[in-house]
Design an enzyme around this catalytic site. Structure first.
Site, PDB file in Angstrom:
ATOM      1  N   LYS A  43      55.159 -12.086  42.083  1.00  0.00           N
ATOM      2  CA  LYS A  43      54.133 -11.604  41.145  1.00  0.00           C
ATOM      3  C   LYS A  43      52.716 -11.550  41.724  1.00  0.00           C
ATOM      4  CE  LYS A  43      56.678 -10.575  37.842  1.00  0.00           C
ATOM      5  NZ  LYS A  43      57.138  -9.356  38.489  1.00  0.00           N
ATOM      6  N   HIS A  66      65.176  -1.086  44.325  1.00  0.00           N
ATOM      7  CA  HIS A  66      66.166  -2.141  44.067  1.00  0.00           C
ATOM      8  C   HIS A  66      66.419  -2.231  42.568  1.00  0.00           C
ATOM      9  CE1 HIS A  66      66.323  -4.688  47.963  1.00  0.00           C
ATOM     10  NE2 HIS A  66      66.178  -3.404  48.231  1.00  0.00           N
ATOM     11  N   TYR A 114      60.702  -9.818  35.727  1.00  0.00           N
ATOM     12  CA  TYR A 114      60.748  -9.501  37.158  1.00  0.00           C
ATOM     13  C   TYR A 114      60.252  -8.074  37.429  1.00  0.00           C
ATOM     14  CZ  TYR A 114      62.173  -9.886  42.009  1.00  0.00           C
ATOM     15  OH  TYR A 114      62.145  -9.951  43.380  1.00  0.00           O
ATOM     16  N   TYR A 147      68.177 -14.779  45.792  1.00  0.00           N
ATOM     17  CA  TYR A 147      67.426 -16.000  45.463  1.00  0.00           C
ATOM     18  C   TYR A 147      68.451 -17.118  45.415  1.00  0.00           C
ATOM     19  CZ  TYR A 147      63.279 -13.247  44.236  1.00  0.00           C
ATOM     20  OH  TYR A 147      62.182 -12.407  44.276  1.00  0.00           O
ATOM     21  N   PRO A 176      55.306 -17.770  45.066  1.00  0.00           N
ATOM     22  CA  PRO A 176      55.872 -16.441  45.348  1.00  0.00           C
ATOM     23  C   PRO A 176      57.263 -16.175  44.771  1.00  0.00           C
ATOM     24  CG  PRO A 176      55.887 -17.808  47.328  1.00  0.00           C
ATOM     25  CD  PRO A 176      55.146 -18.575  46.286  1.00  0.00           C
TER      26      PRO A 176
HETATM   27  P1  RFL Z   1      43.800 -11.101  49.569  1.00  0.00           P
HETATM   28  O1  RFL Z   1      44.978 -10.357  50.076  1.00  0.00           O
HETATM   29  O2  RFL Z   1      43.681 -12.540  49.877  1.00  0.00           O
HETATM   30  O3  RFL Z   1      42.518 -10.324  50.079  1.00  0.00           O
HETATM   31  C1  RFL Z   1      41.228 -10.870  49.958  1.00  0.00           C
HETATM   32  C2  RFL Z   1      40.382 -10.303  51.070  1.00  0.00           C
HETATM   33  O4  RFL Z   1      39.063 -10.809  50.935  1.00  0.00           O
HETATM   34  C3  RFL Z   1      38.581 -11.192  52.221  1.00  0.00           C
HETATM   35  N1  RFL Z   1      37.543 -12.200  52.005  1.00  0.00           N
HETATM   36  C4  RFL Z   1      36.223 -11.946  52.087  1.00  0.00           C
HETATM   37  N2  RFL Z   1      35.562 -10.830  52.357  1.00  0.00           N
HETATM   38  C5  RFL Z   1      34.202 -10.883  52.373  1.00  0.00           C
HETATM   39  N3  RFL Z   1      33.524 -12.023  52.123  1.00  0.00           N
HETATM   40  C6  RFL Z   1      34.147 -13.183  51.845  1.00  0.00           C
HETATM   41  N4  RFL Z   1      33.469 -14.289  51.601  1.00  0.00           N
HETATM   42  C7  RFL Z   1      35.571 -13.165  51.812  1.00  0.00           C
HETATM   43  N5  RFL Z   1      36.505 -14.107  51.567  1.00  0.00           N
HETATM   44  C8  RFL Z   1      37.686 -13.502  51.694  1.00  0.00           C
HETATM   45  C9  RFL Z   1      39.802 -11.692  52.949  1.00  0.00           C
HETATM   46  O5  RFL Z   1      39.653 -11.637  54.367  1.00  0.00           O
HETATM   47  C10 RFL Z   1      40.879 -10.745  52.449  1.00  0.00           C
HETATM   48  O6  RFL Z   1      41.032  -9.609  53.282  1.00  0.00           O
HETATM   49  O7  RFL Z   1      43.677 -10.969  47.955  1.00  0.00           O
HETATM   50  P2  RFL Z   1      44.030  -9.711  46.999  1.00  0.00           P
HETATM   51  O8  RFL Z   1      43.484  -8.439  47.550  1.00  0.00           O
HETATM   52  O9  RFL Z   1      43.672 -10.149  45.638  1.00  0.00           O
HETATM   53  O10 RFL Z   1      45.625  -9.566  47.109  1.00  0.00           O
HETATM   54  C11 RFL Z   1      46.480 -10.531  46.599  1.00  0.00           C
HETATM   55  C12 RFL Z   1      47.731 -10.649  47.458  1.00  0.00           C
HETATM   56  O11 RFL Z   1      47.366 -10.701  48.829  1.00  0.00           O
HETATM   57  C13 RFL Z   1      48.507 -11.907  47.106  1.00  0.00           C
HETATM   58  O12 RFL Z   1      48.623 -12.050  45.687  1.00  0.00           O
HETATM   59  C14 RFL Z   1      49.918 -11.953  47.655  1.00  0.00           C
HETATM   60  O13 RFL Z   1      50.009 -11.643  48.990  1.00  0.00           O
HETATM   61  C15 RFL Z   1      50.438 -13.374  47.397  1.00  0.00           C
HETATM   62  N6  RFL Z   1      51.493 -13.702  48.305  1.00  0.00           N
HETATM   63  C16 RFL Z   1      52.703 -13.185  48.045  1.00  0.00           C
HETATM   64  N7  RFL Z   1      52.885 -12.463  46.921  1.00  0.00           N
HETATM   65  C17 RFL Z   1      54.082 -11.950  46.636  1.00  0.00           C
HETATM   66  O14 RFL Z   1      54.225 -11.263  45.625  1.00  0.00           O
HETATM   67  N8  RFL Z   1      55.147 -12.168  47.515  1.00  0.00           N
HETATM   68  C18 RFL Z   1      54.994 -12.882  48.684  1.00  0.00           C
HETATM   69  O15 RFL Z   1      55.922 -13.043  49.443  1.00  0.00           O
HETATM   70  C19 RFL Z   1      53.744 -13.442  48.975  1.00  0.00           C
HETATM   71  N9  RFL Z   1      53.551 -14.175  50.100  1.00  0.00           N
HETATM   72  C20 RFL Z   1      51.252 -14.500  49.446  1.00  0.00           C
HETATM   73  C21 RFL Z   1      52.304 -14.703  50.354  1.00  0.00           C
HETATM   74  C22 RFL Z   1      49.991 -15.089  49.707  1.00  0.00           C
HETATM   75  C23 RFL Z   1      49.764 -15.881  50.838  1.00  0.00           C
HETATM   76  N10 RFL Z   1      48.463 -16.487  50.997  1.00  0.00           N
HETATM   77  C24 RFL Z   1      47.372 -16.139  50.121  1.00  0.00           C
HETATM   78  C25 RFL Z   1      48.151 -17.505  51.870  1.00  0.00           C
HETATM   79  C26 RFL Z   1      52.097 -15.461  51.502  1.00  0.00           C
HETATM   80  C27 RFL Z   1      50.824 -16.049  51.762  1.00  0.00           C
HETATM   81  C28 RFL Z   1      50.686 -16.820  53.041  1.00  0.00           C
HETATM   82  C1  PHB Z   2      59.130 -10.898  50.381  1.00  0.00           C
HETATM   83  O1  PHB Z   2      59.906  -9.986  50.717  1.00  0.00           O
HETATM   84  O2  PHB Z   2      58.241 -11.308  51.129  1.00  0.00           O
HETATM   85  C2  PHB Z   2      59.304 -11.532  49.044  1.00  0.00           C
HETATM   86  C3  PHB Z   2      60.165 -10.973  48.130  1.00  0.00           C
HETATM   87  C4  PHB Z   2      60.346 -11.576  46.899  1.00  0.00           C
HETATM   88  C5  PHB Z   2      59.661 -12.720  46.590  1.00  0.00           C
HETATM   89  C6  PHB Z   2      58.776 -13.281  47.503  1.00  0.00           C
HETATM   90  C7  PHB Z   2      58.591 -12.687  48.749  1.00  0.00           C
HETATM   91  O3  PHB Z   2      59.869 -13.332  45.386  1.00  0.00           O
END
Ligand code: RFL
Ligand code: PHB
Length: 389
Positions: free
Chosen positions: A296, A72, A384, A200, A292
């Protein structure tokens, strides 16, 4: 059991670190609380910075991503029926890539398994011991039996609710937090995206985001109340609300269909300092959370992994500890800038419950400035696509 690096958490941070270390001959064990299917069932981030893409290649897991991801070059920002584009490629020379976190994680699991990487699933009661000594170790139980791993270092990659951060004593740890008074209701649907770039969308009714995973898989979000639950929102109500928040010509062309996933995420900014305590290093969501809006979350996790991985390689290959010693400082310097950008973009695009008419005018003036000013667009685009590591 003994390993060089014990990694707590088998999300994207832990898996990427383990795979990168493996390529440099450094041994690790990943402890994951859930099952592989559970981790892969979480629908999260969709946008990867070039830095993340480069790390995936360095880890030797970029092949499917290169084939199936979408580049993109820009994004659409709208307010009501007004819209404008921000062309990342023109403004910065760089683009971003659409490739879901689910796919990143799947590729990493596949690679670790193909190389007989050690991942222990369903671990309970993980505890990190003596992290501030020269001989840390980790204990955990699986199916009721207790295990111990002795190691040189512990990487805390266990997300916001993990144990690693809590291991750092409160006399050392300082936390900074902002909780936003709304959430994002997200759905995934097997429908073609409404536009080939992300939209957005700010509006009088609140924020909306049109995103995607591929030609027939769309991801849409709307700002919602924190008291809402996904069951309160029928698919029809979601589509109707989304259409009211995006410019009319997109709303008219929006293809709707049944949702295959629907969830609500609260929005939070959070940073813990320092990110290192003795031989324990925090990475990704274990150390920081962003709302989100700037995409980032996953990308800041990747920059932590970059710094830690390079620090560990310098330690094992060259006996040089400078990278490890400066890990917290380097990671935090980049994190705070991503926190600022995510906070700014969130504040710009959402309706706040206590917003006065003046606040609203300021927000609209800020959006108009972004629309009309190339320098402002360049600042937005540089953030971004991702600041340099
Ligand atoms: P994760 O993905 O939370 O992975 C952590 C892993 O650790 C495990 N865990 C344990 N394992 C052993 N012992 C324990 N005591 C443990 N406690 C936890 C968990 O089961 C899990 O598998 O962290 P990591 O690897 O640092 O990755 C970070 C990303 O996942 C996160 O920054 C993003 O997904 C944030 N986020 C989003 N980011 C975006 O850029 N765009 C998004 O659209 C977006 N949507 C989101 C999100 C985070 C969400 N969370 C945390 C609720 C949507 C949600 C719902
Ligand atoms: C997504 O595709 O899940 C997404 C993309 C951009 C964002 C947040 C979530 O800023």
């Amino acid at each position: 059991m003994r390993t060089q690096v014990a990694i707590i958490g088998g999300g994207p941070s832990g898996l990427l670190l383990s795979q990168l270390l493996h390529k440099k001959g450094i041994d690790s064990v990943v402890l994951e609380r859930k099952t592989r299917d559970y981790v892969l069932g979480r629908i999260r981030a969709g946008i990867l910075e070039q830095g993340f893409v480069d790390l995936m290649h360095e880890a030797g897991v970029g092949e499917r991503m290169d084939r199936e991801s979408f580049v993109h070059d820009g994004t659409v920002v709208s307010y009501g029926d007004e819209e404008f584009g921000i062309n990342f490629k023109d403004l910065t020379g760089t683009s971003v890539v659409v490739y879901g976190q689910t796919e990143v994680t799947r590729d990493l699991y596949d690679a670790r398994e193909a190389m007989d990487g050690k991942i222990v699933f369903n671990t309970e009661n993980v505890q990190i011991h003596e992290a501030d000594s020269d001989a840390p170790y980790v204990t955990y139980t699986v199916d009721g039996s207790e295990h111990r791993i002795d190691c040189d270092f512990v990487a805390g990659c266990d997300g916001f609710h993990g144990v690693s951060r809590q291991t750092i004593p409160l006399t050392v740890r300082r936390e900074y937090e902002k909780v936003y008074p709304f959430g994002w209701l997200g759905i995934l649907s097997e429908t073609p995206p409404v536009h080939d770039e992300l939209i957005y969308a700010g509006s009088e009714r609140g924020f909306a985001l049109c995103s995607m995973r591929n030609d027939n898989l769309s991801r849409y979000y709307i700002q919602c109340s924190l008291s809402d639950s996904p069951e309160d929102w029928t698919d029809a109500a979601f589509w109707q609300e989304l259409k009211r928040r995006i410019p009319a010509h997109y709303a008219e062309n929006l293809v709707t269909g049944p949702s295959i996933e629907k969830s609500i995420a609260p929005l939070r900014s959070f940073v813990t300092e320092p990110m290192r305590w003795g031989r324990l290093f925090l990475c990704g969501d274990a150390a920081h959370i962003v709302p989100p809006t700037g995409a980032k979350g996953l990308n800041t996790a990747a920059s932590d992994i970059h710094y830690l991985y390079n620090g560990l390689v310098a330690h094992y290959h060259d006996g040089d500890d400078e990278g490890l010693d400066r890990y917290s400082e380097k990671a935090l310097a980049r994190i705070w800038k991503a926190e600022r950008f995510s906070w700014w973009f969130t504040s710009l695009m959402h309706r706040f419950p206590d917003q006065s008419d003046f606040d609203l005018k300021m927000q609209q003036a800020d959006i108009a400035f972004l629309r009309d000013n190339r320098a402002a667009q360049t600042v937005m685009a540089e953030n971004y696509v991702g600041l340099p590591y």
